[in-house]
Design a protein around this motif. Sequence first.
Motif, short mmCIF file in Angstrom:
data_model
loop_
_atom_site.label_atom_id
_atom_site.label_comp_id
_atom_site.label_asym_id
_atom_site.label_seq_id
_atom_site.Cartn_x
_atom_site.Cartn_y
_atom_site.Cartn_z
N GLY A 1 0.81 -1.22 0.00
CA GLY A 1 0.00 0.00 0.00
C GLY A 1 0.84 1.26 0.00
O GLY A 1 0.52 2.24 -0.69
N VAL A 2 1.93 1.26 0.75
CA VAL A 2 2.84 2.41 0.76
C VAL A 2 3.40 2.66 -0.64
O VAL A 2 3.44 3.79 -1.12
CB VAL A 2 3.99 2.20 1.77
N PHE A 3 3.82 1.59 -1.30
CA PHE A 3 4.44 1.74 -2.62
C PHE A 3 3.43 2.12 -3.70
O PHE A 3 3.81 2.65 -4.74
CB PHE A 3 5.14 0.44 -3.01
N ALA A 4 2.15 1.82 -3.47
CA ALA A 4 1.14 2.06 -4.51
C ALA A 4 0.32 3.32 -4.28
O ALA A 4 -0.34 3.80 -5.22
CB ALA A 4 0.20 0.86 -4.61
N ALA A 5 0.31 3.88 -3.07
CA ALA A 5 -0.58 5.00 -2.74
C ALA A 5 -0.15 6.28 -3.46
O ALA A 5 1.03 6.65 -3.45
CB ALA A 5 -0.59 5.23 -1.24
N LEU A 6 -1.11 6.97 -4.06
CA LEU A 6 -0.87 8.25 -4.73
C LEU A 6 -1.62 9.39 -4.06
O LEU A 6 -1.54 10.53 -4.51
CB LEU A 6 -1.27 8.16 -6.20
N ASP A 7 -2.36 9.09 -3.01
CA ASP A 7 -3.00 10.11 -2.17
C ASP A 7 -2.20 10.18 -0.87
O ASP A 7 -1.91 9.15 -0.25
CB ASP A 7 -4.45 9.72 -1.88
N LEU B 1 -2.82 11.18 2.19
CA LEU B 1 -3.42 10.68 3.42
C LEU B 1 -3.47 9.15 3.41
O LEU B 1 -3.22 8.50 4.43
CB LEU B 1 -4.82 11.25 3.60
N LEU B 2 -3.77 8.58 2.25
CA LEU B 2 -3.75 7.12 2.12
C LEU B 2 -2.33 6.59 2.33
O LEU B 2 -2.13 5.58 3.01
CB LEU B 2 -4.27 6.72 0.74
N PHE B 3 -1.35 7.28 1.76
CA PHE B 3 0.06 6.93 1.96
C PHE B 3 0.40 6.93 3.45
O PHE B 3 1.04 6.00 3.96
CB PHE B 3 0.94 7.92 1.21
N TYR B 4 -0.05 7.97 4.14
CA TYR B 4 0.28 8.10 5.57
C TYR B 4 -0.39 7.00 6.39
O TYR B 4 0.21 6.47 7.34
CB TYR B 4 -0.15 9.47 6.09
N VAL B 5 -1.61 6.63 6.05
CA VAL B 5 -2.31 5.56 6.77
C VAL B 5 -1.54 4.26 6.64
O VAL B 5 -1.27 3.55 7.63
CB VAL B 5 -3.75 5.41 6.26
N PHE B 6 -1.14 3.91 5.42
CA PHE B 6 -0.36 2.69 5.21
C PHE B 6 1.00 2.80 5.90
O PHE B 6 1.49 1.83 6.51
CB PHE B 6 -0.15 2.43 3.72
N TRP B 7 1.62 3.96 5.82
CA TRP B 7 2.95 4.20 6.38
C TRP B 7 2.95 3.96 7.90
O TRP B 7 3.87 3.32 8.43
CB TRP B 7 3.38 5.63 6.06
N GLU B 8 1.95 4.48 8.58
CA GLU B 8 1.90 4.31 10.03
C GLU B 8 1.36 2.94 10.43
O GLU B 8 1.81 2.35 11.42
CB GLU B 8 1.01 5.41 10.64
N ALA B 9 0.39 2.43 9.68
CA ALA B 9 -0.23 1.15 10.05
C ALA B 9 0.76 0.00 10.01
O ALA B 9 0.64 -0.95 10.79
CB ALA B 9 -1.41 0.86 9.13
N MET B 10 1.76 0.08 9.14
CA MET B 10 2.69 -1.05 9.04
C MET B 10 3.60 -1.14 10.27
O MET B 10 4.25 -2.18 10.48
CB MET B 10 3.53 -0.95 7.77
N LEU B 11 3.63 -0.10 11.10
CA LEU B 11 4.38 -0.19 12.35
C LEU B 11 3.74 -1.20 13.31
O LEU B 11 4.45 -1.83 14.10
CB LEU B 11 4.44 1.18 13.04
N ILE B 12 2.42 -1.36 13.23
CA ILE B 12 1.72 -2.20 14.21
C ILE B 12 2.12 -3.67 14.09
O ILE B 12 2.53 -4.28 15.08
CB ILE B 12 0.20 -2.01 14.08
N PRO B 13 2.02 -4.29 12.89
CA PRO B 13 2.44 -5.70 12.83
C PRO B 13 3.92 -5.91 13.13
O PRO B 13 4.28 -6.91 13.77
CB PRO B 13 2.08 -6.12 11.39
N MET B 14 4.79 -4.99 12.70
CA MET B 14 6.21 -5.16 13.02
C MET B 14 6.45 -4.98 14.52
O MET B 14 7.28 -5.68 15.12
CB MET B 14 7.05 -4.17 12.22
N PHE B 15 5.72 -4.06 15.15
CA PHE B 15 5.78 -3.88 16.60
C PHE B 15 5.44 -5.19 17.31
O PHE B 15 6.11 -5.62 18.25
CB PHE B 15 4.80 -2.78 17.00
N LEU C 1 13.41 -1.00 5.30
CA LEU C 1 14.43 0.04 5.15
C LEU C 1 14.29 0.78 3.82
O LEU C 1 14.70 1.93 3.70
CB LEU C 1 15.84 -0.56 5.24
N LYS C 2 13.70 0.10 2.83
CA LYS C 2 13.55 0.71 1.51
C LYS C 2 12.48 1.79 1.50
O LYS C 2 12.40 2.58 0.56
CB LYS C 2 13.21 -0.35 0.46
N MET C 3 11.63 1.80 2.55
CA MET C 3 10.58 2.82 2.63
C MET C 3 11.19 4.22 2.67
O MET C 3 10.65 5.16 2.08
CB MET C 3 9.72 2.61 3.88
#
Length: 506
Positions: free
Chosen positions: A134-140, A142-156, A258-260
């Motif tokens: 989702g981070v790599f595909a988002a062009l909006d 706010l959508l980018f930010y939602v994916f960007w922050e949400a992926m912290l949860i499973p890695m956490f 890390l590529k993010m």
Amino acid sequence: MEFLQHLLSILIWLPIVGGALLIAIGDDNDVASRRAGLMRTAALAVSVATFLVSVVLYVGFDNAATGMQFVEKNAWISSLNVFYYLGVDGISAPLILLTTFITPLVVITSWNTIKNRPAQYFAAFLILEGLMIGVFAALDALLFYVFWEAMLIPMFLIIGVWGGKRRIYATLKFFLYTFLGSVLLLVAFIYLYAQTGSFDLFGFMDAPLTLAAQKWIFIAFLLAFAVKVPMWPVHTWLPDAHVEAPTGGSVILAAIMLKMGGYGFVRLSLPIVPDGSEYFAGMMIALSLIAVVYISFVALMQKDMKKLIAYSSIAHMGFVTLGLFILWSFDGTSGAVLGITGGMVQMVSHGLISGAMFLCVGVLYDRVHSREIAAYGGVANTMPIFAAFMVLFSMANSGLPGTSGFVGEFMVIVASFKANFWYAFFVATILILGAAYTLWMVKRVLYGEVANDKVAAMKDLNSREFMVLAILAISVLILGLWPAPLIDLMSVTIEQLVEQVGRTKL
């Protein structure tokens, strides 16, 4: 076809829904039970299906086309002019392919090693995969930010639940560093929204920004992306996270997450605030060179294999940021294109090599339950097949010609030489230092007399481990010997980016 029109949504939501179903069905802590086996099989099936969908993306991608492909755009929050807006180009497509390629290998690697809540463990990786795509595909934005922050949860959760003895400390450090840096990213998005009236990333690129505004926005982007890369001096969370994470977590962290940071610089910093990027380019080059040289010396001092490879990752990612920010050291476009292309190739290559190196450490840890270099010695005597793989990946990590590790580094070094001799001189030192710390580790772990009874009792790779390492070895060699398909995939997009950055300068 309806399938192709929603290809990116399928790539994002297939693993997320699959992971949610694994959680809903429930867990069985008996890894030998039929139910646990079904959960593992389901996780593998979902991850392989996602990879096959990404192959369709690659096959259908037009290398000669400019702009975004496989675009989806639907209203999401109409009152704020926010859209569910997806698309890929030559920059994001390779990283999506890397994500879908690595995830099934992580599932296979973790097949019998996770004893506690295995279904939830695999579910976390599937959900994380969808969010990263989702981070790599988002062009909006706010959508980018939602994916960007949400992926912290499973890695956490992956580090915090299935990690080592100091997992709580490592998890909190990882979360605080990455989350606090990302808060300013949201502030920058809100400011740009106020200037343009939408969260469209392409709209941000046309925003009438003064140089002062671009500087502040670049700083906000920098704090978010530099932590993710991670760049010196905000790198200290990474070794702790790697050491405490389970093997699968370390692989995803190094190969994809890390590529993010590098992707954020390419997708947001360079095209949205080109003058701010140019203003701070000297600083970014200096930080990159420090990461390449200083962190390599730090790696030489490590006694823990995971820490050594983690510091190696920081040094190698310095090539990426250097390749991106020498853009303004050229009058023409050829050197800039070469540098950015080298940085992108390095990101993909590093994803393969670092993932393989952490998997090798995981193989050793499963047998001896130690990551300390001193706990080994003479492993090649008892595990010759494993030793051959580890030597190959170590050579690739050192930039051996014929492996993927050479291609991106060579392109960045050539571009650096065209820009400034001293850039090339300092960045080339990692070819010596990288060989020094990597091969010294190999010498102490693999060669010599069998060090102790634990090493003497070690058995060589099983079929599952052999398959995963063989797939990665073939990938490293193919990309090293034939990088043209990857370069062709991204070349038009990178040329367009360089022209756009030059055209939008004040």
